[in-house]
Design an enzyme around this catalytic site. Structure first.
Site, PDB file in Angstrom:
ATOM      1  N   LYS A 284     -11.760  14.702  11.394  1.00  0.00           N
ATOM      2  CA  LYS A 284     -11.306  14.773   9.998  1.00  0.00           C
ATOM      3  C   LYS A 284     -12.111  13.790   9.150  1.00  0.00           C
ATOM      4  O   LYS A 284     -12.605  12.793   9.665  1.00  0.00           O
ATOM      5  CB  LYS A 284      -9.835  14.344   9.918  1.00  0.00           C
ATOM      6  N   ARG A 358      -0.754  23.763  17.135  1.00  0.00           N
ATOM      7  CA  ARG A 358      -0.366  25.056  17.709  1.00  0.00           C
ATOM      8  C   ARG A 358      -0.610  25.094  19.213  1.00  0.00           C
ATOM      9  O   ARG A 358       0.062  25.821  19.932  1.00  0.00           O
ATOM     10  CB  ARG A 358      -1.094  26.185  16.960  1.00  0.00           C
TER      11      ARG A 358
HETATM   12  N1  BES Z   1      -1.918  17.789  11.312  1.00  0.00           N
HETATM   13  C1  BES Z   1      -2.749  18.710  10.658  1.00  0.00           C
HETATM   14  C2  BES Z   1      -2.070  19.388   9.471  1.00  0.00           C
HETATM   15  C3  BES Z   1      -1.769  18.513   8.281  1.00  0.00           C
HETATM   16  C4  BES Z   1      -2.694  18.392   7.258  1.00  0.00           C
HETATM   17  C5  BES Z   1      -0.561  17.890   8.172  1.00  0.00           C
HETATM   18  C6  BES Z   1      -2.390  17.621   6.158  1.00  0.00           C
HETATM   19  C7  BES Z   1      -0.265  17.114   7.071  1.00  0.00           C
HETATM   20  C8  BES Z   1      -1.176  16.978   6.063  1.00  0.00           C
HETATM   21  C9  BES Z   1      -3.195  19.818  11.609  1.00  0.00           C
HETATM   22  O1  BES Z   1      -3.325  19.451  12.919  1.00  0.00           O
HETATM   23  C10 BES Z   1      -4.526  20.297  11.120  1.00  0.00           C
HETATM   24  O2  BES Z   1      -5.420  19.512  11.067  1.00  0.00           O
HETATM   25  N2  BES Z   1      -4.610  21.576  10.763  1.00  0.00           N
HETATM   26  C11 BES Z   1      -5.813  22.142  10.255  1.00  0.00           C
HETATM   27  C12 BES Z   1      -5.939  23.541  10.817  1.00  0.00           C
HETATM   28  C13 BES Z   1      -7.241  24.210  10.501  1.00  0.00           C
HETATM   29  C14 BES Z   1      -8.370  23.508  11.194  1.00  0.00           C
HETATM   30  C15 BES Z   1      -7.142  25.644  10.921  1.00  0.00           C
HETATM   31  C16 BES Z   1      -5.723  22.188   8.730  1.00  0.00           C
HETATM   32  O3  BES Z   1      -4.667  22.502   8.207  1.00  0.00           O
HETATM   33  O4  BES Z   1      -6.704  21.868   8.085  1.00  0.00           O
HETATM   34 ZN    ZN Z   2      -5.247  18.625  13.354  1.00  0.00          ZN
END
Ligand code: BES
Ligand code: ZN
Ligand code: ZN
Length: 508
Positions: A284, A358
């Site tokens: 990230k 997931r």
């Molecule tokens: N934990 C994150 C989702 C999240 C993002 C929670 C912002 C709270 C605030 C999750 O694991 C994630 O990173 N999801 C990705 C999925 C994508 C790569 C398909 C996302 O939402 O960007």
């Molecule tokens: Zn994530």
């Protein structure tokens, strides 16, 4: 803060006290004959000038604080605005009392008397007591454990003020029960918030399990914690795969509470317990990455839910499942393109290691299915798309079961938490098909990222088992001062109160 329920009125309390803060309420009616009324008649007269000069308007959440007013035996008086009487609802009182709490907490008076008698409630007395207790207890939450403490505080100081709720009917069993319920619920929510607020280095999967075991002591919850070896043995390939980039071992936490006959199917709650989400190899960006310590809020809130269910002694069988892991880019980390196998035999390509929630949930949902449940409910900070879609007030939920949807709507109304039904259909499922494996953890289409994530989860829930998924990515932590009993930045405990209401709907 200690909260106390007294079956007294102002006069009788006044005889036995020399100090304190007296809290009553005010209403304002809008329209042509705009009227402001302070509900204590004597104060209404005495503060008439304040009304005339609009110091007191009676509008919602107005805190009119009169220090050293010397009214009866009380030094200070606080008049709390509730808006239009005809529009009084639980959430107004819950938030208003939180505003009052912010005002009186720093004053040196040890006792606060909230005169609920003056509200002259015709119905739902017990429910309003519950709301009041919730608002106070939720507002009092602070996370101070990691700040160095300058001086030892005395026990009295540590406990803070005593807040007395004055209600003549306080001795009725219904009112007493509601009081206890409000306290149990809010304390459970606050415990979830505490778990969420703890930083990643102090809330690893192992610590999460340990804190849970400590918290359930004295309840009828039975806990089992699986370590890495057991997780491998149990074929939880998703949970294991996500944990490989971290030096911290994963855990699978199982909480079981039996409040009904053995033959009764359990209500199963599943919560994402990702104690820190760096994104893994699909790292990230640094901005706000610290917030990813909250990625275990789904798990924390399921733990809070189970504790509340057990302490309330609900007549249900309930199970809480929390797959817990870190998501880190260490040398053994799962790489984009890797294929993992879930406990139920389905395989998935990991095309983005940041879509890890997931993966750990897949095993937990497969395990939940094996328990032959009445219903499966999960909570997860699953997608950034959910934050974009709904922000931080409404929690989006997904279900294809009409009866369950109805139950959720009713539960949300009762708990005072905001929920919003989101779409989930076969097209979303199609988007998650894999090229080299059964599924991909990335959608092949653009957009609707929360729906396609839900569609992925659905593949691990047994057919015909009613299931709902709550994406709390936006609501899991509070970002500002919108909700008055949750004003500080930090974990919110979202959905604990709603989940308890859902569990209640399966009693009998
Ligand atoms: N934990 C994150 C989702 C999240 C993002 C929670 C912002 C709270 C605030 C999750 O694991 C994630 O990173 N999801 C990705 C999925 C994508 C790569 C398909 C996302 O939402 O960007
Ligand atoms: Zn994530
Ligand atoms: Zn995550």
């Amino acid at each position: 803060m200690i909260i106390n329920l007294l079956s007294q009125d102002l006069q009788s309390v006044s005889k036995n006290t020399k100090d304190g803060i007296y809290v009553t309420f005010s209403f304002s009616s809008e329209g042509k004959d705009k009227k402001v009324s302070i509900l204590n008649k004597d104060l209404n007269k005495r503060l008439d000038r304040a009304v005339q000069t609009s110091q007191i308007t009676g509008k919602k959440y107005e805190v009119a604080f009169y220090k050293e007013l010397s009214f009866e035996a009380f030094n200070h008086v606080l008049v709390l605005g509730l808006g239009d009487k005809s529009e009084l609802e639980h959430e107004v009182l819950r938030q208003a009392i939180a505003s009052a709490y912010e005002a009186f907490k720093s004053l040196k008076s040890e006792n606060v008397f909230i005169d609920l008698n003056t509200l002259n409630l015709k119905k739902e007395k017990a429910e309003y007591v519950k709301t009041l207790v919730e608002g106070l207890e939720l507002a009092s939450y602070e996370f101070t454990e990691l700040k160095s403490k300058p001086k030892e505080k005395s026990k009295k100081k540590e406990e803070g003020q005593t807040v007395h709720i004055l209600l003549k009917e306080a001795k009725s069993s219904e009112v007493k029960k509601a009081f206890e319920e409000g306290l149990i619920l809010a304390k459970s929510v606050n415990f979830s918030r505490y778990l969420g607020d703890m930083p990643g280095n102090k809330m690893t999967p192992e610590i999460l399990a340990q804190k849970t075991l400590e918290a359930i002591k004295g309840t009828k919850i039975k806990a089992t914690v699986w370590n890495k070896a057991r997780i491998i043995k149990e074929k939880m390939g998703g949970l294991l795969g996500v944990s490989l980039g971290s030096s911290q071992e994963p855990r699978f936490i199982i909480l079981e509470y039996n409040g009904a006959a053995k033959s009764k199917k359990p209500v199963v709650f599943v919560g994402k317990g990702l104690t820190f989400d760096s994104g893994g190899i699909s790292l990230k960006p640094s901005a706000s990455m610290e917030e990813m310590k909250y990625d275990m809020c789904g798990g924390a809130n399921v733990i809070g839910t189970l504790i509340a269910i057990a302490k309330l002694g609900l007549k249900v069988n309930a199970i809480g499942l929390i797959p817990s892991s870190e998501n880190m880019p260490g040398p053994s980390a799962t790489k984009p393109g890797d294929v993992l196998t879930c406990r139920n035999g389905k395989t998935f390509e990991v095309n983005n290691t940041d879509a890890e929630g997931r993966l750990i949930l897949s095993d937990a949902l497969a395990y939940a299915t094996e328990q032959k449940p009445e219903v499966i409910i999960d909570a997860a900070t699953l997608t950034g798309a959910m934050v974009v879609a709904l922000g931080n007030l409404y929690t989006g939920y997904f279900t294809r079961y009409k009866q369950l949807k109805d139950k959720i709507e009713v539960a949300g109304k009762k708990s005072g938490e905001w929920v919003w039904n989101m779409p989930l259909c076969d097209f979303h499922v199609q988007d998650m098909k894999g090229t080299y494996a059964d599924l991909s953890n990335m959608s092949s289409s653009k957009g609707a990222g929360s729906s396609t994530a839900a569609a992925f989860l659905e593949q691990f829930v047994g057919e015909d088992i009613p299931w709902a998924h709550f994406d709390i990515a936006g609501t899991g932590w509070a970002v500002g001062s919108r909700i008055k009993y949750c004003t500080r930045k930090g974990a919110s405990g979202a959905m604990v109160r709603t989940f308890v209401e859902i569990a209640k709907s399966y009693e009998k």
